[in-house]
Motif scaffolding. Sequence first.
Motif, short mmCIF file in Angstrom:
data_model
loop_
_atom_site.label_atom_id
_atom_site.label_comp_id
_atom_site.label_asym_id
_atom_site.label_seq_id
_atom_site.Cartn_x
_atom_site.Cartn_y
_atom_site.Cartn_z
N ARG A 215 0.83 -1.20 0.00
CA ARG A 215 0.00 0.00 0.00
C ARG A 215 0.87 1.26 0.00
N ARG A 218 2.34 1.82 -3.41
CA ARG A 218 1.38 2.40 -4.37
C ARG A 218 1.21 3.89 -4.13
N ASN A 219 1.09 4.28 -2.87
CA ASN A 219 0.94 5.70 -2.56
C ASN A 219 2.18 6.49 -2.95
N TRP A 220 3.35 5.89 -2.73
CA TRP A 220 4.60 6.54 -3.09
C TRP A 220 4.67 6.77 -4.60
N LEU A 222 2.18 7.22 -6.60
CA LEU A 222 1.27 8.32 -6.92
C LEU A 222 1.93 9.66 -6.63
N THR A 253 -8.60 10.00 -2.45
CA THR A 253 -7.46 9.13 -2.79
C THR A 253 -6.15 9.89 -2.68
N TYR A 256 -5.27 10.85 1.05
CA TYR A 256 -4.78 9.72 1.84
C TYR A 256 -3.37 9.34 1.40
N ALA A 257 -3.14 9.29 0.10
CA ALA A 257 -1.83 8.89 -0.41
C ALA A 257 -0.75 9.85 0.05
N GLU A 260 -0.05 9.70 3.92
CA GLU A 260 0.69 8.51 4.33
C GLU A 260 2.12 8.54 3.81
N ALA A 261 2.31 8.97 2.57
CA ALA A 261 3.64 8.91 1.96
C ALA A 261 4.55 10.06 2.38
#
Length: 324
Positions: A215, A218-220, A222, A253, A256-257, A260-261
Amino acid sequence: MEAGHWPDEAIQFRSCHSVDEQAALLDTWNQSYCQLSRGLFDGSVRWFMAGGVKVLVEKLNRTVYQRGCVSEHKFALGIPFQLEGHALLSGQTSHLDALHVFSGKDGFEFLSPDQHLFVNLEIEPEAVADLATRAQLEAVIARIGAKSGIVNIAPERLERFRAVLRVLLDSVSAAPRLLADRASVASFEKSIVYGLSEALHEFPDIAPQQRGEARIARNWQLVRSVRDIVEGSPDCPLSVAELCARMHASRRTLQYAFEEATGINPLAYMRAVRLARVRQELMHAATVTEVATRWGFWHFGNFASEYREQFGELPSETWRRNRM
């Protein structure tokens, strides 16, 4: 290691007041830095060569988004001595009890926190004279792999390797002439290579759960895509709504990304990247206004205030300093 400057031409020291100045010192890493957290930047790099090993001790006091690529003929890794705060290396969670591998053909991306002190080792295997030491180094590289990322180490083993590094750095600091002695340099290389080998011996797999890491990765990815859009041209998104349209992603989306990143929201991130580009272009610009408007800052009072909060000085001060 922290006691004063290392007083010899063989041992270089530079203090830096901008991330671009500091990135340029790691010239063989092809670095680019973008300051994300606000405030006056204060960093430094100490470096020296010992045979096939280049040692770079780097300090940072702001969150920085780093990108770089080390020559394919060299192996580069970092050992954290201070790492406080949210950090990621090539999409993996960064922490104090890990080797940070920066080499690999695909390069690296590193989100480093405000409190950051690393001993970085750049090693060229072909320049290591002792054949046995070179063979051991190649075994270490084969075990770690040829891709940037995190290698988790048992904390007590990594701390023993830190102790080895402290002794080596303190000895060189006290007697820089050792760097001109072939036998001392060979001993230094052996201490580094075999110290790494010992740290890697039977280390447990203490990686975070794969699902959580996937997860984060994936965020990284983005965040990387957004950075490419924002840095690529002054014709970049100026609002989250425009960014969502460009990325074909929902506001939730993206929010959140980014949180978190990077630990900040998308709007703060875009502003930090745009301000970083302004600071770079002020080095050669005819006027401050020209650069500010090019990157979408049309309210000059707000722009000056945001710039000072980000870098600890007014844009006009940056502009004038580069004309002295």
